[in-house]
Enzyme design. Sequence first.
Site, short mmCIF file in Angstrom:
data_model
loop_
_atom_site.label_atom_id
_atom_site.label_comp_id
_atom_site.label_asym_id
_atom_site.label_seq_id
_atom_site.Cartn_x
_atom_site.Cartn_y
_atom_site.Cartn_z
N ASP A 288 9.31 0.91 2.35
CA ASP A 288 7.97 2.06 0.50
C ASP A 288 9.44 2.41 -0.27
O ASP A 288 10.73 2.18 -0.09
CB ASP A 288 7.29 3.01 1.11
CG ASP A 288 6.02 3.90 1.24
OD1 ASP A 288 6.55 3.05 -0.72
OD2 ASP A 288 5.50 4.48 1.29
C1 NOJ Z 1 4.69 4.63 -2.33
C2 NOJ Z 1 3.32 4.68 -1.31
O1 NOJ Z 1 4.14 5.70 -0.13
C3 NOJ Z 1 2.86 3.29 -1.31
O2 NOJ Z 1 1.94 3.63 -0.17
C4 NOJ Z 1 3.07 2.79 -2.46
O3 NOJ Z 1 2.14 1.14 -2.04
C5 NOJ Z 1 3.70 2.43 -2.68
N1 NOJ Z 1 4.15 3.65 -3.28
C6 NOJ Z 1 4.52 1.05 -3.91
O4 NOJ Z 1 3.64 1.52 -5.29
#
Ligand code: NOJ
Length: 733
Positions: A288
């Site tokens: 993430d």
């Molecule tokens: C953080 C988020 O937790 C996740 O769900 C998302 O896909 C990513 N950022 C990319 O934007």
Amino acid sequence: MRRLVILSVWVLFPWLFVCSQTPVYKDAGQPVEKRVNDLLSRMNLREKVLQLNQYTFGENDNPNNIGKEVENLPAEIGSLIYLSIDPQLRNEIQRKAMEESRLGIPILFATDVIHGLRTVYPISLAQACSFNPDLVTRACRMAAKESVLSGINWTFSPMIDVARDPRWGRISECYGEDPYLNAVFGVASVKGYQGEKLSDPYSIAACLKHYVGYGVSEGGRDYRYTDISPQALWETYLPPYEAGVKAGVATVMSSFNDISGIPATSNHYLLTEVLKDKWGHDGFVVSDWNAIEQLIYQGVAKDRKEAAYKAFQAGLEMDMRDNVYGEYLEELVSEEKIQMAQIDEAVSRILRVKFRLGLFDKPYVEELPEKERYLQKEDITLASDLAEESMVLLKNENSVLPLSSSIKRIALIGPMVKDSSNLLGAWAFRGRAEDVETIYEGMQKEFGDKVQLDYAQGCALDGEDESGFFTALETAKASDVVVVCLGEAKQWSGENASRSTIALPSIQEKLLLYLKQANKPIVLVLSNGRPLELMRLESQVEAIIEMWQPGVAGGTPLAGILSGRVNPSGKLSVTFPLSTGQIPIYYNMRQSARPFGAMGDYQDIPTEPLYPFGHGLSYTTFVYSDAKLSSSKIKKDQKLIAEVTVTNAGKVEGKETVLWFVSDPVCSISRPMKELKYFEKQSLKVGESKVYRFEIDPMRDLSYTDATGKRFVEAGEFVVWVGNQKLTFEVVD
Ligand code: NOJ
């Protein structure tokens, strides 16, 4: 003579010569694995490492700088989070990768397409209330097409984190509190995005996230520690992921949370032993946002280099945005801390997905004008159908709904009536307020000039300004019925959007209570991204419709429910607690150790929720026959059929979802009081009866897992629950 033969072969079969010169990896006719291995054998370490990195592109959307940004990107980069929806620009970047990198490896363009791209459809929590996975597959298929036409080949969706704390803003992104629902809708969504084949022209790669247990964040605060027993992990949080992997999902995103001491980002057990070794996932895992670097804050890595090492060793292939892999993997290989074979394994997983997507053979996307890319008529109809089936009629006292045809004036009051932007919900950043049909517009279309609609906003979503209350009351007084539209702003749910209470801001509650003075029937319409505390409002209104955050096409379905053109069919995918203090509260809890009387209950509030999981009313009456089992005793390897006939005994056509639950009252481990194992939704005309059937497979439906994921079925008595009926049967060895 020899020359002559060669010449005539050349003339007759020129492709033979071309093929012999084309590297295997560029030959679309070769099997994917052969192409992966061939390409890998030609790559140097730097090129491999760049494949393991994802950069972002598009933060700077000033057209004068765009060319420059393209220039600055390494042509060998593995993936980009593409924060634009311009296919031409995307192709320009791709051209750079194809033509300026030594081997011409296409970039994998990714972004968060969570509940639609430009045609935004309801949030996932609402989608699950439809109990209609086919509609969700179709909606994701449509989102995939809009994505491809925007240059995107990979979405960070679906989110299948079982969530049982509505204070956590991300509850809006999942399919509710139940593992089975998250599994079914997760699979439905993967099918929609990925289609029959990833290489189909409008397929994109899906990504199961956030692996795993993110929904358990302490106190509903985002990014916090999660303490999850191995039992809970295997029983509740892993099953949706296992189902998604079996359905062939291309990628998985690891979660931010620290699971019982080991962050998901560096969790070898979960990323490698379970996901790849046990379940056989052959795609790749992406971190993430900033999650690898966060290993430092989570206290398991002393610096970025160690963070890179730990994440990579655990089995995390792609570094989202941190560039720690870009900075340190080569060094770690030269120090022999990481072996080249490991790098190859990781790179091959990423290449495999690119080959499967057909990116090497068709790296560019169509460049259509915007009006041909988005919001096509059939897409809006689909978004509207899904919104319609997602809405839940929570209360309907004295059948105040549908509104009687004798009604001449409707007062539409509240901050949501003319709101367009908040109906989009969280993670809809490509959605535009001007594309959204408001409640007011839907009502105008529905009621035309047959009924007078009077509007007053009353108050804003939050704040203390009560100056609009008086006009709102006057408007209510002049009407036959008052429809009060309250709710949440879209930024109150989603990432980093936790709330200490799930009640609406007090200004909204005050407005509704103030309107009671008009002495008119009140219908409360709610638009929100989480279950709400309705304790002070519920008894004050005749009817409640939960419309959720429906996206671009919620006005018409809501108005249809109010008028009776639409018979509501949604059921709750999540429990509505009576008050925030009841959290955690969900239907599949374990039984109390003292389940008699009011033992252990709260002294100050009831222990029962306001609306349980599965609750949802209809305008017709569905009568369930006595349910039957095909046998009262089965062996562990035999199947059992449970059946119930449902009759539409009311006056309007409707859709009924039958939920089948099981329980195992005595077992070696304590089991949840009930577990949803199957559901089916069918449409029934007035007077029509239909049979609903559940085939019970003991290993799938009656088993439990131990703390290592091994499944067991124990002999003994089991219970099947359907409607308010309880049937028992025995399983023998
Ligand atoms: C953080 C988020 O937790 C996740 O769900 C998302 O896909 C990513 N950022 C990319 O934007």
